[in-house]
Design a protein around this motif. Sequence first.
Motif, short mmCIF file in Angstrom:
data_model
loop_
_atom_site.label_atom_id
_atom_site.label_comp_id
_atom_site.label_asym_id
_atom_site.label_seq_id
_atom_site.Cartn_x
_atom_site.Cartn_y
_atom_site.Cartn_z
N VAL A 13 0.83 -1.20 0.00
CA VAL A 13 0.00 0.00 0.00
C VAL A 13 0.87 1.25 0.00
O VAL A 13 0.60 2.21 -0.74
CB VAL A 13 -0.95 -0.02 1.22
CG1 VAL A 13 -1.58 1.36 1.43
CG2 VAL A 13 -2.02 -1.07 1.04
N VAL A 17 0.58 4.23 -2.97
CA VAL A 17 0.03 5.57 -2.75
C VAL A 17 1.06 6.68 -2.95
O VAL A 17 0.73 7.87 -2.77
CB VAL A 17 -0.59 5.68 -1.34
CG1 VAL A 17 -1.74 4.70 -1.18
CG2 VAL A 17 0.45 5.50 -0.24
N ARG A 297 -6.49 3.17 1.72
CA ARG A 297 -6.11 2.09 0.81
C ARG A 297 -5.93 0.76 1.54
O ARG A 297 -6.33 -0.29 1.04
CB ARG A 297 -4.84 2.45 0.05
CG ARG A 297 -4.49 1.47 -1.07
CD ARG A 297 -5.66 1.31 -2.02
NE ARG A 297 -5.36 0.43 -3.15
CZ ARG A 297 -6.29 -0.21 -3.85
NH1 ARG A 297 -7.58 -0.07 -3.54
NH2 ARG A 297 -5.95 -0.99 -4.86
N THR A 309 -12.20 7.35 -1.02
CA THR A 309 -11.22 6.35 -1.42
C THR A 309 -9.84 7.02 -1.46
O THR A 309 -9.73 8.25 -1.45
CB THR A 309 -11.55 5.77 -2.80
OG1 THR A 309 -11.59 6.83 -3.77
CG2 THR A 309 -12.90 5.06 -2.77
N TYR A 310 -8.80 6.21 -1.50
CA TYR A 310 -7.45 6.76 -1.33
C TYR A 310 -7.08 7.78 -2.40
O TYR A 310 -6.30 8.71 -2.16
CB TYR A 310 -6.42 5.63 -1.29
CG TYR A 310 -5.98 5.10 -2.63
CD1 TYR A 310 -4.78 5.50 -3.21
CD2 TYR A 310 -6.77 4.19 -3.33
CE1 TYR A 310 -4.37 5.02 -4.44
CE2 TYR A 310 -6.37 3.69 -4.56
CZ TYR A 310 -5.17 4.12 -5.11
OH TYR A 310 -4.77 3.63 -6.34
#
Length: 414
Positions: A13, A17, A297, A309-310
């Motif tokens: 993750v 990101v 996420r 959401t991320y």
Amino acid sequence: MSLKQLDKLATEVEAEVQPIYREIEARALVNHAKVLEGFHLARVADYHLRGTNGYGYNDPGREALEKIYAHVFGAEAALVRGQIVSGTHAIAIALFGLLRPGDELLAVQGSPYDTLEELIGKRGNVPGSLRDLGVSYQQVELTPAGLLDWTAIAQALSSKTKVVLVQRSRGYAWRPALTLPELKRLVEFVKERAPQAYVFVDNCYGELVDTAEPPSVGADLIAGSLIKNPGGGLAPTGGYVVGRKELVEMAANRWTAPGIGAEVGPSLGHQRLLLQGIFMAPHIVAEALKGAVFAARLFERLGFKVSPTYDEPRSDIIQSIALETPERLVAFCRGLQAASPVDAHVLPEPNYMPGYEDDVIMAAGTFVQGASLELSADAPLREPYAVYLQGGLSKEYVRLGVLSAARNVLKLQG
């Protein structure tokens, strides 16, 4: 999922990101330049860092701080004081300053944040509420998608409408936070139909998330807390009201007394912390946003519904995670508390809190009591049993805290 698998997922993750992190850092650079420019315009010097006592007349540090806030928020004037104890207190000062008996307050996003309901008189019968003083109230519900209902707002606006109440953050609601482009459209919409009305924004959790603030898009007055975003994790207490000069003066008259207004209020020993806090705020808010992106996420990958959401645009630092059961909600908060630097040994329990309708559970192992920006999570015990995560003095700390919370939640699933 084993601890080893969870750690592996966290690493994946974190890599996933990184592009979002870069966008956050770019906005933080713009905001930091704006804050620094404010310090230069106020000609901050060593003597500004010292506090005053007693009445606090002619406090140069306080005056410099308020010049900085006015500049950063794109407004004419600011009231920034340690004697304002919370965001709700700052909002109350603003609303009681603007409204008079016979006026109407209109909320356009459904029910406001829980602690404002008794202040308004929407819930309970608290002496001294706006309703008790003769101010009427109505609200327009959001659409099923959680968006502004423009038709209903147009129908609700009238010659009686004196203040339109807007909430920047999502609060305890499963809906998107209000973006600045949406706020700009709302201000123009209101002014066309009810030019006498002031647009007031509860700016809590939204400060320095974007590269502009509500006064820059036409909001008349805004308010918030210094132990959230603008205090930078350093402010020990305080709140602010920022906007048009004459409206800030009206709020100041409610804060102290008519005729005294903003001329008093000692900065005591807080002055350096308040100045250093707003200086650090763009960076700390960016760290909190990175933490929220990571949490979104991670829990998305674990199969939970999250909002936003991320990779969605953000207008506040709050991350909502639908945990779906009260047991998971409690487990999350206990896991986050266990990763805190303060009171890590404490087990949070749902309980009554003043100003809230439902029992609330809160994880907040913070150096300053109630300082949401440090890293906290809270939630009312009601469906969809969503936890509202906010803050983080560093993205590393958020990662540790969120993983501790995730492990606690996953234990319930076997």
